[in-house]
Design an enzyme around this catalytic site. Sequence first.
Site, PDB file in Angstrom:
ATOM      1  N   GLU A  64       0.818  -1.201   0.000  1.00 11.69           N
ATOM      2  CA  GLU A  64       0.000   0.000   0.000  1.00 11.69           C
ATOM      3  C   GLU A  64       0.859   1.262   0.000  1.00 11.69           C
ATOM      4  O   GLU A  64       0.484   2.280  -0.604  1.00 11.69           O
ATOM      5  CB  GLU A  64      -0.930   0.006   1.221  1.00 11.69           C
ATOM      6  N   ARG A 281       8.423 -12.255  -0.929  1.00 10.73           N
ATOM      7  CA  ARG A 281       7.684 -11.014  -0.718  1.00 10.73           C
ATOM      8  C   ARG A 281       8.062 -10.327   0.592  1.00 10.73           C
ATOM      9  O   ARG A 281       8.198  -9.110   0.641  1.00 10.73           O
ATOM     10  CB  ARG A 281       6.177 -11.338  -0.723  1.00 10.73           C
TER      11      ARG A 281
END
Length: 437
Positions: A64, A281
């Site tokens: 985000e 990730r």
Amino acid sequence: MNRTIYTLLLRCLSPVLLSWMWLRARKAGGQWGVFSGRRFGFYPGKAVEHGQADIWVHAVSLGETRAAQPLVRELLAGGRRILLTHMTATGREEGGRLFAEAIADGRLVQEWLPYDFPGSMRRFLGHYRPKVGVLMEREVWPNLMASAQMLAIPMVLASARMSENSARRTAKAGGIMRGAYDGIRMAYAQTETDAERLRRAGVKHVRVYGNFKFDMTLPEEQIRAGREFAGRLPMPIISIASTREGEDALFVQAIRQQRTDAVLQKGGDLLGRVLFMLIPRHPQRFAEVEGMLEDSGLPFLRWSDISAQEDPASSCRDVLVVLGDTIGDMARHYSASAVSIVAGSFAPLGGQNLIEACAAGAPVIVGPHTWNFAQAAEDAIGIGAAQRAENPEQALVLAMQWLEDEALRAAMSQRGREWVQAHAGAAQRVASQIMAI
């Protein structure tokens, strides 16, 4: 369930939730401040004067924060002062890297978002007093929204998305989440499908403005460095990016199988013919994946061990895998890749951002689970910039086939770049609306 019951449950469960946060922080590393006063809305000194932070942007974690980059840059360019909040250390570190200049000159302040207790949220908003709040993608919390309404702070949901699973969970939560979504002044959705689900969740005003990830600017120095790195190698790179829990072991096994097949079918090793770059990730999993590679017997190196070398490519000539164990180098890795497999989609996790890979010009392969980026994945596949594989083995076979077809890869690369450019502009449009509010 009303907000009182929700808050009571949150208080009762808080020892478990905070313990979980502490364990997660310990495993991940970095400064999380799990038990700091700021996580509960307590700040030293006097409350910030009203208007000191014009616009508050909440970017919960790493993804985000990166997605918020084009919006924050537009707001800063418009002369606005920004309060940027996070919940994870990786998000905060990335925000510090992306906006270092604005932080240094006082135009942007970083802060933890407090836990969703009524008092914590009231103290937080009362201290910073933003003129408007912007929640990235889907971070809507009941007490946060109630406190914002109490202090007459308009709230916006930007680059908003809602999967079908999230829509079902929101519906099961009943009135508590409907009330929270009802407090959104305006939601700027990524797609019409997201917009319809947001309306069902209780948002009254929704517009479809697009996905901010199309507006992300890849650092030119990383693009240049990635291409230079690839140009010095005698073999092409297949990147396996943003792998998550349950995927790394599958890809390590698939690479071993490819190596075995090469020996049996062509009488030679893959060494010197292809380099796989495996990029987990989350940084807390770097050591775990390194252990998998050690156990596999595959010759590998860590990117952190070779990246500072004058010629890192020279170190890669006798290895089959490079473990991407640094943060902030994804654009470099994508730019170096002849093919990029974007993971998070080979286990039922919803997928990761394939737009960045397309922007860097890498032909893309995704797995079967892409609901977090459903429209983007289908569009990229539809225009021929990406293709879907059912499992890691199939993905590697497809990637190896593409290495033999330079014309195909060039065409896919061009289509990907054009697709990203055609969808840019969402952040600028939303920024103008927020500044008007």
